[in-house]
Write an enzyme that holds these catalytic residues in place. Sequence first.
Site, short mmCIF file in Angstrom:
data_model
loop_
_atom_site.label_atom_id
_atom_site.label_comp_id
_atom_site.label_asym_id
_atom_site.label_seq_id
_atom_site.Cartn_x
_atom_site.Cartn_y
_atom_site.Cartn_z
N HIS A 6 0.82 -1.21 0.00
CA HIS A 6 0.00 0.00 0.00
C HIS A 6 0.86 1.26 0.00
O HIS A 6 0.49 2.28 -0.60
CB HIS A 6 -0.92 -0.01 1.22
N GLU A 54 -8.49 -14.16 -14.99
CA GLU A 54 -7.54 -13.95 -13.89
C GLU A 54 -6.92 -15.23 -13.37
O GLU A 54 -6.10 -15.19 -12.45
CB GLU A 54 -8.26 -13.24 -12.73
N ASP A 106 -3.61 -10.64 -10.90
CA ASP A 106 -4.04 -11.93 -10.34
C ASP A 106 -3.58 -13.09 -11.21
O ASP A 106 -3.18 -14.14 -10.70
CB ASP A 106 -5.56 -11.96 -10.19
N CYS A 118 -6.43 -4.91 -18.12
CA CYS A 118 -6.67 -3.85 -17.13
C CYS A 118 -5.73 -3.92 -15.93
O CYS A 118 -5.83 -3.12 -15.02
CB CYS A 118 -8.12 -3.90 -16.64
#
Length: 540
Positions: A188, A430, A454, A501
Amino acid sequence: MITLMGKKVSEGIAIGKISFFKRTTKEVKQIYVKDVEKEITRLQRAKERAIQELKSLYNEAAAEVGEANAVAFEIQQKVVNDDDFNRMVTSIILESKLNAEYAVMEGTKSFIEEGLTAEKGYISGHEIDVKDVSTRLINILSRNWRDKLLIDEPFVLAANELYPSETMQFEQGKALGFITRYGTINSHTAILARTKGIPAIIGLGDALKDDYAGKTVIVDGFEGKIYIEPDYSTLTKMQFKQDSNLAVTQNLERLKGKENVTQSGQRIDVCANIGGKEDIESVLRSDAGGIGLFRTEFIYMNRGKNMPSEEEQYKIYKNAAEAMGTQPVVLRTADFGDDKPIDFVSGNDQVETFGYRGVRISLDKEEMFLTQLKAMLRASAHGNVSIIFPMITSLEEIAKMKSLVKKAMDMLDYEKQDYNKEIRLGAMIETPAAVMISSEMARELDFFSIGTNDLTQFTLAVSRNNEKAAKYYDQKHPALLKMIRIVTNNVHLEGKKISICGDLAAELDMTEFFIKIGIDELSVTPPQVLALRKKIREIQ
């Protein structure tokens, strides 16, 4: 001059003096207490204040960098209220009769160790968020909260690692860049740095010495290099690179209104990924060709146990559709799981188990899912809206999802609500399973999007947030590129379109490959749109 190599997490050039960040937490001492109830009360009050502070940080981050990038502070609130975390901390106070500060410190260690062993989804790969919470609680308990980041002169921040809450304190123009010994490229903290446009390099290890404090440093976020006490030649070269980067940024503005077309005439759409209504303005400013991925799960976050209503969701989706006009808006149904937990999924259903996410939760929570589908369908009456399903792995899941869409349509017909009866439905690719059945899936759905983040971790068996396995996380692995080619071919054979994406969509050295194999659309963050357009227009 000393040159060090690390991992680049945010591009750009920063030149300034190194300032080492030292956390304000005092040494936590083990103190025996007579009144354990008083310590429990102190802990509870500290938790209440921590929640207030984290909510404020969430709101600040959502406003500055968007809801999708503010998720760290949602996760940290979850840690504060986690039953296991609180059990470990309070048991130390009650059974060992020790002070709350020490109990938090020791309880945090046990919580991280147990979480990793038990594969507790929202902890694995985000240990730094748990440590951030621990530091906050200890500082509140010891009344020792001072801001070490606010210094007068601009600086390059150096640290062992930085917590998300610390990264949010960077003042524009003050924190020129940051360099750390540890960390992962998908943490993060790294995401916040990229979103805020702060040049950053991590993973320097012990090569980043305390002795470098106060010395002039150049952070080359493009190459992952730092130069300590650079010589005149290097300094001049990097200053030129810095000026050139600024000029490039300014020149990109001239590309607004231009087409995404190669010099040979090949066209590819460029859209933007968003996580909430706050991001829509950024999409418009970036001149993206639409919203290629609306991560709707972020609408559910930072709400405690209050699930967003159909009307609330409808207004958000309608706003996006109307803002984009005739341009596409792809709404992804909520992909809860991993580092995106929700409070109103409770008990044994909490999203802590590997693989229990996406459509698997939607199918288990039919009432919640129908509420979202109805809101999305109603929004489709106001623009070019389509719906995409995350983590599809079987044709049976597709059949169930389509059945629920039909059920939502029947409910809207009964309520006499308008919607697009021909709305396009798609699926995310994914997992290797989705790759292998992509031909069959292409006969059942209208469009597809490859989520490379993913797909990488599920194919290579490595969590993108695991620092120990970070070197194995390779989005350009030959197997991944082969899978992308296979899926693209299978989808095109059925006359359908496919986009990318994930993070790989913004890797400019991959753009020509994607165009060559026939990818129809690339969807990136709004700040990356114009740079991608420039790259496309340069390709022969």
